[in-house]
Each structure stands twice: as structure tokens, then as C-alpha cells.
Design an enzyme around this catalytic site. Structure first.
Site, PDB file in Angstrom:
ATOM      1  CG  PHE A 282      -1.838   1.221   1.585  1.00 40.30           C
ATOM      2  CD1 PHE A 282      -2.969   1.385   0.680  1.00 40.30           C
ATOM      3  CD2 PHE A 282      -1.482   2.147   2.257  1.00 40.30           C
ATOM      4  CE1 PHE A 282      -3.663   2.417   0.733  1.00 40.30           C
ATOM      5  CE2 PHE A 282      -2.222   3.302   2.634  1.00 40.30           C
ATOM      6  CZ  PHE A 282      -3.414   3.450   2.041  1.00 40.30           C
ATOM      7  CG  ASP A 368     -24.495 -20.834  -9.364  1.00 43.98           C
ATOM      8  OD1 ASP A 368     -23.409 -20.779  -9.747  1.00 43.98           O
ATOM      9  OD2 ASP A 368     -24.911 -20.240  -8.286  1.00 43.98           O
ATOM     10  CG  ASP A 369     -20.115 -20.481 -13.461  1.00 43.56           C
ATOM     11  OD1 ASP A 369     -20.284 -20.128 -14.743  1.00 43.56           O
ATOM     12  OD2 ASP A 369     -19.117 -20.765 -13.035  1.00 43.56           O
ATOM     13  NE  ARG A 445     -14.175 -22.329 -10.425  1.00 45.60           N
ATOM     14  CZ  ARG A 445     -15.581 -22.128 -10.436  1.00 45.60           C
ATOM     15  NH1 ARG A 445     -15.747 -20.924 -10.410  1.00 45.60           N
ATOM     16  NH2 ARG A 445     -16.311 -23.131 -10.550  1.00 45.60           N
ATOM     17  CB  SER A 529     -15.841 -14.021  -2.524  1.00 44.35           C
ATOM     18  OG  SER A 529     -14.302 -14.499  -2.832  1.00 44.35           O
ATOM     19  N   GLY A 531     -18.005 -18.912  -1.994  1.00 48.99           N
ATOM     20  CA  GLY A 531     -18.613 -19.115  -0.635  1.00 48.99           C
ATOM     21  C   GLY A 531     -18.454 -17.877  -0.040  1.00 48.99           C
ATOM     22  CG  ASP A 536     -16.154  -7.709   3.551  1.00 54.85           C
ATOM     23  OD1 ASP A 536     -17.061  -6.843   3.320  1.00 54.85           O
ATOM     24  OD2 ASP A 536     -15.413  -8.228   2.658  1.00 54.85           O
ATOM     25  CG  ASP A 550     -18.358 -22.538  -2.712  1.00 49.53           C
ATOM     26  OD1 ASP A 550     -19.305 -22.124  -2.741  1.00 49.53           O
ATOM     27  OD2 ASP A 550     -17.521 -22.381  -3.426  1.00 49.53           O
ATOM     28  CD  GLU A 616     -34.629 -37.482  -0.433  1.00 51.45           C
ATOM     29  OE1 GLU A 616     -33.521 -37.463   0.037  1.00 51.45           O
ATOM     30  OE2 GLU A 616     -34.925 -37.691  -1.676  1.00 51.45           O
TER      31      GLU A 616
END
Ligand code: GLA
Length: 730
Positions: A282, A368-369, A445, A529, A531, A536, A550, A616
Site C-alpha cells: 500500500f 448459477d454459473d 481456478r 466469493s 462461498g 464482510d 461453499d 423427501e
């Protein structure tokens, strides 16, 4: 009066409902911290400060012959570097001449109505009826025109004090910030534990508690995100403090990037806590006339143990940090296809799943993705945010219509900050991804991170997203970020400003999110991110819920959700029922237990409903019905950690109690089974002592349940679960 300035004594005292915070300008103009703790009236705590010549101590020139005066012993309100305080500092600035020395002295103060805001960054805000005040204390370097404005947001009703710092360069030259913490706290004495939340992907926010020892101890992130590995929330607690008794201090940073939280026990057994942006890598240029805001830190003092502290954070973050329609609106029960199909789906397959989901009582279906660009695995496609109509068999508009036709809301996944090398975006703009000329980039990834510190990059991705969102009916958006940053180099910044990138990245992210929520105020945003890698308080300002982990294994989740609950409200915790055996651990658990655990969050399912048995399905229908009935109690009630999953081996138990004590839901999961087991009792909390409660036809006195306790059922076999609903007798 939330802020009192006693001019004669040069004493600033901040009061919240139960806490008090104090600082004093001494004769040399140094701002000393005198107290933070339980509220007392009319007290000048500077009597606690003890000066003594300790040897090898530095004495400021204007202390003259007083060798007992040294900034390395005196409790500093905001410590700086190079003028005698050798402990870890809050502020280090490199001046034009290369020197890093600062000597901050009191300049003036201002008391303002309401709570300050921070341009472009998250901050707790005041609402009608909140009595909020802002105190700004300005310090100035003795020699140079560097001004440091200390901001205190005194949220009296919330019982919280927030802090942020604005640094202003009024010299004629640029200066460089090397460290600019959001807060510094010096506790004159005390025997503390340092509690932090560590973890990894699929195992976030595990609690660590160790005594503060001499020297420095710290947690932080240099990953470009707050990270799975350490959370930007720490606690300083008396050794004796427990869930329901004792003193503790929570420090939560409203920031989603690199951070550092430090504790230092010094030679005089004083404890310093410093928290803010991580100083590694920084180096922020502050041109002549410019100013710099640190992120906000939210502090809570509790003399009622961790439970009280957590409840203060929960309330404040739910009501005074989260924004938008879904802060209050009921969050839909969702079904997400990720663990059900991964990349392997078509539009028809999703509609089939959605049909089943609707029949079960699900309210929102999330794709999703894998719906965009060329994306059948994680080696390609990121950055190409156009709909893969071939895969879906129709336009996104049509698919959303089909899903809505089933009576469901519809949501989609994005990962706007990342790019695959195999994508049109990367082929056109390789320099938009973080990479260093002459080096091959580090992959994570198999993808790279886009330089979100750049406006042009953000504008491009934003336009792509709008194109998608404007042509379909989208009710929910999952914002993912599936790797951390490496190769920190921005083609848009000169060499001497490369140290600004990580912070500028976070500012860019916030700017993007702000634009997105303003343009699409009806979309429910869920942060993610990998999971909980960016779980924050900063993200909560934009997305009222965040995918917690995840790891969807119900038993692992007990500890993950336990740790998460220390600072973050239940309404923020994305939590789903997935298939058994669990995809992350292979563990088998009953579907009832998976639901009990997932209900301690924003509830949903993440599986292929086509693979469910009739039994179920019947159970799931019932789960959703039950969850809807408990919704208000779970999301708005007070949350109590009844057991400690690190210590209590047989059961993990938690409770939601209505604010007015009218009902409570106690959930228990058996985690370990024993032969000839001893009975297990728990004491409930948050009930009305003198009132009777009814549960399964039995009558219990509130005080009896809280002080005498309640016996959990005997059981055989692990991973059973129970929900006990206690209702005030009419
Ligand atoms: C991350 C998320 C998952 C899922 C995948 C998709 O790992 O945490 O929930 O969205 O990405 O690639």
C-alpha cells in the site's frame, strides 16, 4: 448527550446506551486515549494514566526536562510513526523529502448532528429516530501541513461507535501514505484474549481465542479480498468473558479488501489494537490539496459477554448498514441449480427443475454459473456476459418468462470481476486483466482478475451486464468472485502509483455495486466469493445476504455459522439444503437436519429436485411451510448461541427469541453419539421470567427454562435435529 466536550479539561467523552469512550488533549497538544468501557457519569479517566521514566524512552522536545513524558507509554488516540512511539502505528506517511516522521498535535474539533458518511465507501448510517452524532477531532503534524481528521460516529441507540480517518495534504508537495489505519485503541491495562476468525475455502470463520502476548499479533489479508482465511472482525475480551458475562470489545472493518488487525501488548502491559487497510503493498499518493478517507471501523463494547456484543452488531448491520428493498422485504426461499447440475444444464432442464421447485413451495429459482459465453466448465467464458442461447434453447427473456410462468422469481449468477483467457473480452483487452508485462500471469481456478481500479474496464462490464439484465425479468443476482488477486500491476497507473491498486480496486468494486443497485433497486443481490471469501461488513452495504460457504455440509456448517454469527446477522447468512451424501465431505445427514441448519440463515435449496424421492419432497414441502411460519422470528428475532460447538461435543444448540419475548425457537443438532449417554441440559435465553411458555402441550415458566434449563431428548445415531417452539401462554 452523545458527545460532550469539556473545553476546560480538554476532554472529549462519547456516550452510547451502555458504553463510554474518552480522549483528552494534554498540555503538549497530544491527544491521549483515556478510556473505553462501561458507561459512568462525569468521569475524567485521565487519572488512570501513570507517567514514569522507563528508560530508553523518547521524550518530545517540548516535554523539556520531563523524562516521564513519552509517547511510547502514553495511550495514544491515533498513533503515528517516528516521534517516540515505537509500538505499531496507525499512520505512516512518506513526505516529499522521503522522511516518514509525523508528530500529530491537536488542532480543533467539531461536533455535528447525525452520522458522517464516507464518499464511495460503506458506512453505518443513522435513521430517523436514531440519536446519532459525529465528532471530528483534527490533528496536525507539528512541522508540516498534514491534517488528520479523526471521525467518530456516535450511535447512541445502537450502542456502537464508528471511526474513520480523513488525511489531508495541505502541503505544496505530494506525500505518500504507507499505512493509514481506520482506528487505534490503547487500553491502559487489562488482561485480554484476542479472538479472530480464521479459515479457508469451504471452512470459513473458525474461532480462535488466545491470550494477547507481548509483541505483535495480527490477522489480515493481502489477497485483494477480505478472504476466507481471516475475517475483518476481531474481538478483544477479558480472559473471563463468556457468552453471557464479562467485558469484550468488537472491532469490525467495513471493508472488502486487504486489511490488517493488530494487537500489541507493550512493556507496561498496555494493549493496543490497530485496524485498517493492510499496509503491505500500500503506497497511496496524496497530491497537494488532496485528501484520503480510510474505511470505517465499527466498535462495540459489551459488558454482557459475546452475546450482547453480537446482538448489537446484528441489529445495527441489519437496520443501519444493509440497504434497499430487501433490507426489510421478505427474502424468497430459493433453489439454486449449482450443486444440482453444475455446468451441465439446458433451459429445458432448468424449467423442469423449477417446476418441481415451485411444487415444493420454493419462491425463487436461481440459474448459477454456465449460462453465458462459452462456459461448460471453468476454463473459459468469464468476461463474455452474453447469453448462450444455444445452451438455454431460448433467449434469457424467454427463460425468465417460463420460470415466472411457474409462479417463481428468477435469478442469475455473475462473476463480473474475472475473465477467462479463453474469452472474447480477454482476446480484445488482455491488458484489462491484472498481469505484469513480461511475465505470465498467475492463474486461480484458471482465470484472471480484471483491473477494477479502472473506470473503462468497469464501464465495459457494467454495460454488458445491463444488456443482459434489461432483456429479461431478473429478480436476484448472485455476485461471485472466485479467486484472489495476484500480479498487481495496472497498465493505467504510473510506476510510482502501483501501490494504490488494491485499494482502488475495492473503491472500483464499490462504485460498480452502487451503480448496479441504483439502476436495479428491485434486484436482490447476494454476495459470494467461492462461498464466504468476502463475507464482510463492507459487502453488506450493497448485498443484504452473502453466500456463507461453499461447504453445504450441515455438520460443518454448525461451526461456520457459529463463527459467522459473532458479527453478522442471520439475515445475511446464505444457507442451503444440499444433497446427501454431501458433495464437499461425503457425509450423510438426514434432510431434516440439513434444513434445521439452513434455516439459521436466508434459507434455500441447492440440489436437483428431480432426484428427490416422494418422501423427501413431502418433507421439503413441510420444511418450507415451517420456515415461512418462523421467518420473522428467525430474521428479526434475537439470536443466541446456546452451546459452543468447539466445547460441547454432543449437541449444537442455538435459539431465536422474539424481541418482546413472545416466542422462541430452539434448534438442536446432535453431533456425537455415546452409549449410555448422560442427559444434556441447556439454559434458554431471552424469555420473560415470570411468564409461562407452552411447547408441545407442556407448560414451562420462562425463568425455569432460563435458569433451571431444559433437557434435550435422548437419541441414538448422529446428526439428528430438533426444533422446539416455545410460545407465550395466552
Ligand atoms: C463459487 C460459488 C458457488 C458457485 C460456483 C460457480 O464457487 O461459491 O456457489 O456459484 O462458484 O462457479
Amino acid at each position: 448527550m452523545a458527545v460532550v466536550f469539556d473545553e476546560k479539561k480538554a476532554l472529549f467523552t462519547l456516550y452510547t446506551k451502555n458504553s463510554m469512550y474518552q480522549m483528552k488533549k494534554d498540555d503538549l497538544g497530544v491527544l491521549l486515549h483515556t478510556y473505553y468501557g462501561r458507561k459512568t457519569e462525569n468521569t475524567d479517566y485521565s487519572y488512570l494514566i501513570y507517567c514514569k521514566d522507563r528508560g530508553f524512552a523518547a521524550n518530545p522536545y517540548d516535554a523539556e526536562k520531563n523524562r516521564t513524558y513519552s509517547t511510547e507509554i502514553l495511550p495514544q488516540e491515533y498513533s503515528c510513526f517516528g516521534t517516540g512511539d515505537y509500538r505499531t502505528s496507525a499512520l505512516r506517511i512518506r513526505g516529499a523529502g522521503g522522511c516518514r516522521v509525523l508528530d500529530l498535535r491537536y488542532e480543533n474539533c467539531e461536533i455535528l448532528e447525525g452520522k458522517y458518511t464516507i464518499p464511495g465507501m460503506p458506512a453505518v448510517y443513522a435513521q430517523e429516530g436514531d440519536s446519532a452524532k459525529t465528532l471530528v477531532v483534527t490533528l496536525k503534524d507539528k512541522a508540516e501541513d498534514i491534517f488528520v481528521h479523526l471521525y467518530y460516529g456516535v450511535m447512541e441507540n445502537l450502542d456502537m461507535i464508528t471511526r474513520a480517518v480523513r488525511i489531508e495534504n495541505r502541503t505544496a508537495q505530494p506525500v505518500y501514505l504507507e499505512k493509514a489505519a481506520s482506528m487505534c485503541l490503547d487500553q491502559i491495562y487489562g488482561s485480554y484474549d484476542w479472538m479472530t476468525f480464521y479459515g479457508k475455502h469451504e471452512m470459513e470463520r473458525q474461532l480462535s481465542r488466545t491470550p494477547v502476548h507481548h509483541g505483535l499479533q495480527s490477522v489480515g489479508s493481502v489477497r485483494g479480498a477480505s478472504s476466507h482465511h481471516y475475517n475483518p472482525f476481531v474481538i478483544l475480551a477479558d480472559h473471563r468473558t463468556g457468552e453471557t458475562q464479562g467485558e469484550c470489545y468488537g472491532f469490525s472493518l467495513l471493508y472488502s479488501g486487504n486489511f490488517l488487525a493488530e494487537a500489541e501488548l507493550d512493556q507496561a502491559n498496555q494493549t493496543r489494537v490497530v485496524m485498517g487497510i493492510h499496509p503491505d503493498n500500500f503506497d497511496f499518493e496524496l497530491k497537494a490539496g488532496d485528501d484520503f478517507w480510510t474505511p470505517e471501523a465499527a466498535m462495540v463494547y459489551s459488558c454482557g459477554g459475546f452475546e450482547k456484543m453480537s446482538q448489537i452488531y446484528h441489529y445495527a448491520y441489519r437496520n443501519n448498514l444493509c440497504r434497499g428493498k430487501y433490507k426489510k422485504a421478505r427474502r424468497p426461499v430459493l433453489m439454486n441449480n449449482w450443486e444440482g447440475t453444475y455446468f451441465d444444464f439446458t433451459g429445458d432442464k432448468l424449467v423442469e427443475m423449477a417446476k418441481e421447485a415451485a411444487a415444493l413451495g420454493v419462491e425463487l429459482f436461481v440459474m448459477d454459473d454456465g449460462w453465458f459465453g462459452k462456459r461448460d466448465d471453468d476454463f473459459s467464458g468469464l468476461g463474455d456476459w452474453y447469453v448462450n442461447e444455444k445452451k438455454l434453447g431460448c433467449t434469457l427473456g424467454k427463460l425468465s418468462e417460463r420460470i415466472h410462468g411457474l409462479g417463481l422469481k428468477f435469478g442469475i449468477w455473475f462473476e463480473p470481476e474475472c475473465v477467462s483467457e479463453d474469452s472474447d473480452l480477454y482476446r480484445e483487452h488482455p491488458d484489462w486483466a491484472f498481469q505484469i508485462p513480461g511475465r505470465k500471469p498467475v492463474r486461480g481456478r484458471y482465470q484472471l482478475v480484471l483491473d477494477f481500479s479502472r473506470q473503462d474496464v468497469r464501464d465495459h462490464v457494467f454495460a454488458q451486464m445491463c444488456e443482459v439484465l434489461d432483456h429479461a425479468e431478473i429478480d436476484y443476482l448472485k455476485w461471485d468472485f472466485n479467486r484472489n488477486i495476484t500480479d498487481i500491476f495496472s497498465a493505467a497507473l504510473p510506476a510510482h502509483r502501483q501501490g494504490e491498486i488494491c485499494h482502488r480496486y475495492v473503491l472500483g468494486l464499490y462504485d460498480f455495486l452502487e451503480k448496479l443497485i441504483n439502476r436495479y433497486p428491485n434486484i436482490l443481490l447476494e454476495g459470494c466469493s467461492g462461498g464466504g471469501g468476502r463475507f464482510d461488513a463492507g459487502m453488506l452495504y450493497y448485498s443484504p445476504q452473502i453466500w456463507c460457504s461453499d461447504d453445504t455440509d450441515a455438520i460443518e456448517r454448525l461451526k461456520i455459522q457459529y463463527g459467522t454469527s459473532f458479527a453478522y446477522p442471520i439475515s445475511a447468512v446464505g444457507s442451503h439444503v444440499s444433497a446427501s451424501p454431501n458433495h464437499q465431505t461425503g457425509r450423510k445427514t438426514p434432510i431434516a437436519t440439513r434444513a434445521t441448519v439452513a434455516m439459521a440463515g436466508t434459507f434455500g435449496y441447492e440440489l436437483d429436485p428431480m432426484k428427490l424421492s416422494e418422501e423427501e419432497k413431502t418433507e421439503i414441502r413441510e420444511q418450507i411451510r415451517v420456515y415461512k411460519g418462523y421467518y420473522d422470528l428467525i430474521q428479526d428475532g434475537k439470536y443466541y448461541r446456546i452451546t459452543d460447538p468447539y466445547r460441547d461435543e454432543a449437541f449444537t444448540v442455538w435459539e431465536f427469541a422474539a424481541e418482546d419475548g413472545s416466542e422462541a425457537l430452539v434448534s438442536a443438532v446432535s453431533v456425537k453419539t455415546y452409549p449410555n449417554a448422560a442427559p444434556v441440559y441447556v439454559k434458554l435465553r431471552g424469555l420473560l421470567e415470570d411468564k409461562f411458555y407452552v411447547m408441545n402441550g407442556e407448560r414451562y415458566l420462562g425463568a425455569a427454562l432460563m435458569y433451571g434449563g431444559f433437557r434435550l431428548p435422548a437419541f441414538r445415531g448422529e446428526y439428528q435435529s430438533w426444533n422446539f417452539h416455545f410460545v407465550l401462554e395466552k
